[in-house]
Write an enzyme that holds these catalytic residues in place. Structure first.
Site, PDB file in Angstrom:
ATOM      1  N   VAL A   1      84.788 -14.605  35.339  1.00  0.00           N
ATOM      2  CA  VAL A   1      85.949 -14.624  34.456  1.00  0.00           C
ATOM      3  C   VAL A   1      85.600 -14.216  33.030  1.00  0.00           C
ATOM      4  CG1 VAL A   1      87.149 -16.344  35.852  1.00  0.00           C
ATOM      5  CG2 VAL A   1      85.700 -17.092  33.947  1.00  0.00           C
TER       6      VAL A   1
ATOM      7  N   LYS B   1      85.200 -26.410  24.753  1.00  0.00           N
ATOM      8  CA  LYS B   1      86.365 -27.164  25.214  1.00  0.00           C
ATOM      9  C   LYS B   1      87.336 -27.458  24.067  1.00  0.00           C
ATOM     10  CE  LYS B   1      85.282 -27.362  29.554  1.00  0.00           C
ATOM     11  NZ  LYS B   1      86.084 -26.650  30.576  1.00  0.00           N
TER      12      LYS B   1
ATOM     13  N   ALA C   1      82.130 -27.286  21.724  1.00  0.00           N
ATOM     14  CA  ALA C   1      82.821 -26.197  21.039  1.00  0.00           C
ATOM     15  C   ALA C   1      83.724 -25.416  21.988  1.00  0.00           C
ATOM     16  CB  ALA C   1      81.799 -25.261  20.394  1.00  0.00           C
TER      17      ALA C   1
ATOM     18  N   TYR D   1      79.053 -26.972  24.652  1.00  0.00           N
ATOM     19  CA  TYR D   1      80.127 -27.392  25.554  1.00  0.00           C
ATOM     20  C   TYR D   1      81.271 -27.994  24.747  1.00  0.00           C
ATOM     21  CZ  TYR D   1      82.182 -29.304  29.837  1.00  0.00           C
ATOM     22  OH  TYR D   1      83.024 -29.589  30.884  1.00  0.00           O
TER      23      TYR D   1
ATOM     24  N   SER E   1      85.680 -22.948  44.195  1.00  0.00           N
ATOM     25  CA  SER E   1      84.927 -23.073  45.444  1.00  0.00           C
ATOM     26  C   SER E   1      84.432 -24.486  45.696  1.00  0.00           C
ATOM     27  CB  SER E   1      83.736 -22.105  45.448  1.00  0.00           C
ATOM     28  OG  SER E   1      82.822 -22.430  44.408  1.00  0.00           O
TER      29      SER E   1
END
Length: 243
Positions: free
Chosen positions: A65, A160, A158, A156, A15
């Site tokens: 998701v 990625k 971890a 974050y 979006s």
């Protein structure tokens, strides 16, 4: 740019920001479009409207998701309306800035659920059709934080790093089946994630500026359009790190 005519692309978290840029780049390249969002229905619909103005079929669909049932329902609705998903871009993610001391167990778990498990759930849902048709493109949006310190937090990092492992694992197992799996790893891109301290951050970039979402989208189209590239992570970072 063209090359995805007749293909259907699903972009999660599309979006705004990087997701929006990727979605519109795919539409400009000929793909029909599923614009996933979690809360921002109006802005997602605006992206779909822009895609339709380019002559594409486009649908905005809300789903978290991190929830398997929601992903299943989203993909079912998308395929009923537009046809099988050929291109999946796992862009949806959260980036809660936290120091190690301030990070809670719930925040760590939620970050991994969205950034990593969400990609897994979406891949698992579209993969059987890709394998049957022997054609598919999966692109996971990672980050420079997967291999460096980053500015968000250890949770974050971890999520990625796990996403890049997921990328290589699927790529190794799908090679030879017409399905490629790659990652694009942006760093310091001009989005809402960098709402504060942009000038100071830009000074850290050798190119002297923050990246643009459209430049990340160009990298996504690069890997999605290349049938011989799989299991790779393409950095988009203004020269901050080399591989």
């Amino acid at each position: 740019m063209s090359g995805f005519g007749g293909r259907v692309a699903l972009v999660t978290g599309a979006s705004r920001g990087i997701g929006r840029a990727i979605a519109l780049a795919l539409a400009a390249a000929g793909a029909d479009l599923v614009v996933n969002y979690r809360r921002e229905a109006a802005t997602a619909e605006a992206v779909a409207t822009e895609a339709r103005a380019l002559g594409r079929r486009a649908l905005a669909l809300g789903a978290d998701v991190a929830e398997g049932d929601a992903v299943a329902a989203m993909v079912a609705r998308a395929e009923a309306a537009l046809g099988p998903i050929d291109i999946l871009v796992n862009n949806a993610g959260i980036a809660l800035r936290r120091t190690p001391e301030a990070l809670s167990e719930a925040e760590f778990a939620r970050t991994l659920a969205v950034n990593l498990t969400g990609a897994f759930l979406c891949i698992q849902r579209v993969l059987p059709g890709m394998r049957r048709r022997r054609w598919g493109r999966i692109v996971n949006i990672s980050s420079g934080a997967a291999r460096g310190g980053g500015i968000i937090g250890v949770h974050y990092n971890a999520s990625k790093a796990g996403l890049e492992g997921l990328t290589r694992g699927y790529a190794a197992r799908l090679a030879g089946e017409g399905v490629t799996v790659n990652a694009v790893a942006p760093s310091l891109i001009e989005t809402d994630m960098l709402a504060e301290g942009r000038e100071a951050l830009a000074r850290k970039v050798p190119l002297g500026r923050l990246g643009r979402p459209e430049e990340v989208a160009e990298a996504v189209l690069l890997v999605a359009g290349n049938a011989y590239m799989t299991g790779q992570t393409v950095p988009v970072n203004g020269g901050m790190h080399f591989t």
